[in-house]
Each structure stands twice: as structure tokens, then as C-alpha cells.
Design a protein around this motif. Structure first.
Motif, PDB file in Angstrom:
ATOM      1  N   ALA A 171      24.081 -31.883  -7.813  1.00 44.34           N
ATOM      2  CA  ALA A 171      24.060 -30.682  -8.640  1.00 44.34           C
ATOM      3  C   ALA A 171      25.201 -29.766  -8.232  1.00 44.34           C
ATOM      4  N   GLN A 172      25.710 -29.070  -9.231  1.00 43.16           N
ATOM      5  CA  GLN A 172      26.799 -28.141  -8.955  1.00 43.16           C
ATOM      6  C   GLN A 172      26.228 -26.863  -8.353  1.00 43.16           C
ATOM      7  N   ARG A 173      26.903 -26.336  -7.361  1.00 45.73           N
ATOM      8  CA  ARG A 173      26.456 -25.094  -6.775  1.00 45.73           C
ATOM      9  C   ARG A 173      27.640 -24.339  -6.213  1.00 45.73           C
ATOM     10  N   VAL A 174      27.572 -23.025  -6.351  1.00 44.19           N
ATOM     11  CA  VAL A 174      28.614 -22.150  -5.821  1.00 44.19           C
ATOM     12  C   VAL A 174      27.961 -21.158  -4.872  1.00 44.19           C
ATOM     13  N   THR A 175      28.474 -21.059  -3.683  1.00 42.29           N
ATOM     14  CA  THR A 175      27.898 -20.182  -2.663  1.00 42.29           C
ATOM     15  C   THR A 175      28.907 -19.133  -2.232  1.00 42.29           C
ATOM     16  N   GLN A 176      28.481 -17.903  -2.308  1.00 38.42           N
ATOM     17  CA  GLN A 176      29.255 -16.789  -1.773  1.00 38.42           C
ATOM     18  C   GLN A 176      28.393 -16.172  -0.676  1.00 38.42           C
ATOM     19  N   PRO A 177      28.726 -16.398   0.579  1.00 37.61           N
ATOM     20  CA  PRO A 177      27.817 -16.014   1.663  1.00 37.61           C
ATOM     21  C   PRO A 177      27.711 -14.511   1.908  1.00 37.61           C
ATOM     22  N   GLU A 178      28.708 -13.751   1.486  1.00 40.90           N
ATOM     23  CA  GLU A 178      28.700 -12.306   1.745  1.00 40.90           C
ATOM     24  C   GLU A 178      28.328 -11.548   0.481  1.00 40.90           C
ATOM     25  N   LYS A 179      27.244 -10.776   0.543  1.00 39.66           N
ATOM     26  CA  LYS A 179      26.897  -9.937  -0.604  1.00 39.66           C
ATOM     27  C   LYS A 179      27.728  -8.658  -0.596  1.00 39.66           C
ATOM     28  N   LEU A 180      27.990  -8.156   0.600  1.00 34.85           N
ATOM     29  CA  LEU A 180      28.745  -6.914   0.743  1.00 34.85           C
ATOM     30  C   LEU A 180      29.888  -7.137   1.728  1.00 34.85           C
ATOM     31  N   LEU A 181      31.036  -6.552   1.408  1.00 35.86           N
ATOM     32  CA  LEU A 181      32.180  -6.641   2.298  1.00 35.86           C
ATOM     33  C   LEU A 181      32.946  -5.333   2.231  1.00 35.86           C
ATOM     34  N   SER A 182      33.199  -4.755   3.391  1.00 37.06           N
ATOM     35  CA  SER A 182      33.966  -3.499   3.446  1.00 37.06           C
ATOM     36  C   SER A 182      35.183  -3.708   4.327  1.00 37.06           C
ATOM     37  N   VAL A 183      36.328  -3.248   3.845  1.00 34.22           N
ATOM     38  CA  VAL A 183      37.562  -3.313   4.615  1.00 34.22           C
ATOM     39  C   VAL A 183      38.290  -1.990   4.443  1.00 34.22           C
ATOM     40  N   PHE A 184      39.170  -1.683   5.380  1.00 29.92           N
ATOM     41  CA  PHE A 184      39.979  -0.492   5.264  1.00 29.92           C
ATOM     42  C   PHE A 184      41.215  -0.781   4.412  1.00 29.92           C
ATOM     43  N   LYS A 185      41.666   0.249   3.743  1.00 24.42           N
ATOM     44  CA  LYS A 185      42.888   0.143   2.948  1.00 24.42           C
ATOM     45  C   LYS A 185      44.023  -0.369   3.817  1.00 24.42           C
ATOM     46  N   GLY A 186      44.752  -1.346   3.290  1.00 24.98           N
ATOM     47  CA  GLY A 186      45.872  -1.916   4.023  1.00 24.98           C
ATOM     48  C   GLY A 186      45.503  -3.102   4.888  1.00 24.98           C
ATOM     49  N   ALA A 187      44.231  -3.337   5.083  1.00 25.98           N
ATOM     50  CA  ALA A 187      43.777  -4.469   5.895  1.00 25.98           C
ATOM     51  C   ALA A 187      43.705  -5.717   5.026  1.00 25.98           C
ATOM     52  N   PRO A 188      43.790  -6.888   5.662  1.00 29.49           N
ATOM     53  CA  PRO A 188      43.622  -8.118   4.869  1.00 29.49           C
ATOM     54  C   PRO A 188      42.172  -8.297   4.456  1.00 29.49           C
ATOM     55  N   VAL A 189      41.989  -8.964   3.351  1.00 22.15           N
ATOM     56  CA  VAL A 189      40.637  -9.219   2.867  1.00 22.15           C
ATOM     57  C   VAL A 189      40.516 -10.681   2.459  1.00 22.15           C
ATOM     58  N   GLU A 190      39.347 -11.250   2.778  1.00 20.65           N
ATOM     59  CA  GLU A 190      39.050 -12.616   2.368  1.00 20.65           C
ATOM     60  C   GLU A 190      37.624 -12.679   1.855  1.00 20.65           C
ATOM     61  N   LEU A 191      37.464 -13.107   0.627  1.00 18.97           N
ATOM     62  CA  LEU A 191      36.133 -13.289   0.056  1.00 18.97           C
ATOM     63  C   LEU A 191      35.872 -14.789   0.004  1.00 18.97           C
ATOM     64  N   LYS A 192      34.769 -15.179   0.603  1.00 15.96           N
ATOM     65  CA  LYS A 192      34.503 -16.605   0.771  1.00 15.96           C
ATOM     66  C   LYS A 192      33.746 -17.199  -0.418  1.00 15.96           C
ATOM     67  N   CYS A 193      34.107 -18.432  -0.715  1.00 13.63           N
ATOM     68  CA  CYS A 193      33.434 -19.186  -1.769  1.00 13.63           C
ATOM     69  C   CYS A 193      33.421 -20.655  -1.355  1.00 13.63           C
ATOM     70  N   ASN A 194      32.235 -21.231  -1.343  1.00 11.45           N
ATOM     71  CA  ASN A 194      32.102 -22.656  -1.115  1.00 11.45           C
ATOM     72  C   ASN A 194      31.385 -23.289  -2.296  1.00 11.45           C
ATOM     73  N   TYR A 195      31.694 -24.516  -2.565  1.00  6.19           N
ATOM     74  CA  TYR A 195      31.112 -25.153  -3.736  1.00  6.19           C
ATOM     75  C   TYR A 195      30.635 -26.554  -3.385  1.00  6.19           C
ATOM     76  N   SER A 196      29.748 -27.057  -4.205  1.00  2.00           N
ATOM     77  CA  SER A 196      29.367 -28.468  -4.122  1.00  2.00           C
ATOM     78  C   SER A 196      29.502 -29.044  -5.521  1.00  2.00           C
ATOM     79  N   TYR A 197      30.239 -30.126  -5.589  1.00  3.02           N
ATOM     80  CA  TYR A 197      30.522 -30.734  -6.898  1.00  3.02           C
ATOM     81  C   TYR A 197      30.974 -32.154  -6.665  1.00  3.02           C
ATOM     82  N   SER A 198      30.494 -33.051  -7.484  1.00  3.56           N
ATOM     83  CA  SER A 198      30.763 -34.467  -7.254  1.00  3.56           C
ATOM     84  C   SER A 198      32.102 -34.918  -7.814  1.00  3.56           C
ATOM     85  N   GLY A 199      32.693 -34.148  -8.709  1.00  4.60           N
ATOM     86  CA  GLY A 199      33.961 -34.568  -9.312  1.00  4.60           C
ATOM     87  C   GLY A 199      35.115 -33.693  -8.869  1.00  4.60           C
TER      88      GLY A 199
END
Lengths: 107, 113
Positions: free
Chosen positions: A1-29
Motif C-alpha cells: 500500500a502507498q503511504r506517505v509519512t511526515q514525522p514532524e507535525k510542528l517545526l520552528s526555526v529562526f529566520k536565516g537558519a536552514p530548514v528541512e521538512l522530512k517526508c518518507n514514503y512507501s511505494y512498490s513502483g
């Protein structure tokens, strides 16, 4: 089954800082992956898609098939980046969305 | 172009009542979708359509019905509303499926009491 996971519901960063929003997926194709964004009081809209390999508003996302990830990155966060971000996977006629990450950029 | 237009924006229903959520797009898109979003959850696909006269179930179709008599319109019908249908509903359209961009309406916030 296809599934998309975003582990962080909330993310706070300071202006000018790097940001990374995570996404993992499961998919057979071979997945088609997207990032959608919803700014305050606006409708959900496409930010970028992996197939186009472009940078939008300074954001990039690389598909890592080995880690089944499609993380969204920006080297220097801006206040206007504060929004809700959704990772999505397209399978045939359907899109599957993650639960979203609310990003707050602190001035 | 107006894009994807949803009506109404807000609605309160009593248990057992019925209503239709309207969705229209003026981009001549073949594909249209209905999603619901519950608090803390992602968007769940209710129904979708790949063209006029063709509809198919998504992940959570129970309690809903759709029709697609024209390319432009894709109404979602709730029969016998239940509190579990309290949610935000989004309509979307895309030219094709697969890797094409989906365009969203502004959403309908529905409360069933």
C-alpha cells in the motif's frame, strides 16, 4: 500500500537558519512525489515536484530511493515560509498525502 | 480563470440531514477529486473522477456519493449526516493523473451536530 509519512507535525526555526521538512514514503513502483504548501488563509498549492528537479522559492527536494525519502530543504528560512507543508505521492489516478508539517519561522 | 470553486465555505448540519457540497472548475481538467481532512490527519481521498460520467471510490467513500455529469462540476453528496463526517472537505482537479499538478479549492468546513 502507498503511504506517505511526515514525522514532524510542528517545526520552528529562526529566520536565516536552514530548514528541512522530512517526508518518507512507501511505494512498490517508481513514485511521483510532490510538495504542496498552504499559506495562511490561502488554498493548498503545488510547491514543487521531484520530476522537474527545480528550486522554488529557494526550496529543493531530492528523491532518495534507497532511503525512500523526499525531504524538503531550504538553506536560509524566511518569515514568509511559515505555512503548512504536505508531501504527496501520486499513484495512477490518485494522490496520497502526508499529515503535514506546520513550519514557523521565528523572526 | 476562477480555478476550483467550492461552495459553501462553512456549514452546520444536524445528524441525519443531507447536503451537497458543490465543486466547479473552469480549467477543462479531466480529473477531479474530493478529499477530507480531519484534525492532525492528512488528506484522505473520498471519491475521484477521471472524466465526465466516470467516478470511482477512494480511501474513505462510505457515507458519500458523487456524480460527474459535466467536465466542470463534481458535487459531493452527504446522505444521513453523522458526527464522524465533521471535517474540512477539499475539492481538487488536475489535467491528468500521474505527475500533473492538482489545483485545490479553498475548502468547506462542515460540522455535524
Amino acid at each position: 500500500a502507498q503511504r506517505v509519512t511526515q514525522p514532524e507535525k510542528l517545526l520552528s526555526v529562526f529566520k536565516g537558519a536552514p530548514v528541512e521538512l522530512k517526508c518518507n514514503y512507501s511505494y512498490s513502483g517508481s513514485p511521483e512525489l510532490f510538495w504542496y504548501v498552504q499559506y495562511s488563509r490561502q488554498r493548498l498549492q503545488l510547491l514543487l515536484r521531484h520530476i522537474s528537479r527545480e528550486s522554488i522559492k529557494g526550496f529543493t527536494a531530492d528523491l532518495n530511493k534507497g532511503e525512500t525519502s523526499f525531504h524538503l530543504k531550504k538553506p536560509f528560512a524566511q518569515e514568509e515560509d511559515s505555512a503548512m507543508y504536505y508531501c504527496a505521492l501520486s499513484s495512477g489516478n490518485q494522490f496520497y498525502f502526508g499529515t503535514g508539517t506546520s513550519l514557523t519561522v521565528i523572526p | 480563470n476562477a480555478g476550483v470553486t467550492q461552495t459553501p465555505k462553512f456549514r452546520i448540519l444536524k445528524i441525519g440531514q443531507s447536503m451537497t457540497l458543490q465543486c466547479a472548475q473552469d480549467m477543462n481538467h479531466n480529473y477531479m477529486y474530493w478529499y477530507r481532512q480531519d484534525p492532525g490527519m492528512g488528506l484522505k481521498l473520498i471519491y475521484y473522477s477521471v472524466g465526465a460520467g466516470i467516478t470511482d471510490k477512494g480511501e474513505v467513500p462510505n457515507g458519500y456519493n458523487v456524480s460527474r455529469s459535466t467536465t466542470e462540476d463534481f458535487p459531493l453528496r452527504l446522505e444521513l449526516a453523522a458526527p464522524s463526517q465533521t471535517s474540512v472537505y477539499f475539492c481538487a482537479s488536475s489535467l491528468q493523473g500521474g505527475d500533473t499538478e492538482a489545483f485545490f479549492g479553498q475548502g468547506t468546513r462542515l460540522t455535524v451536530v
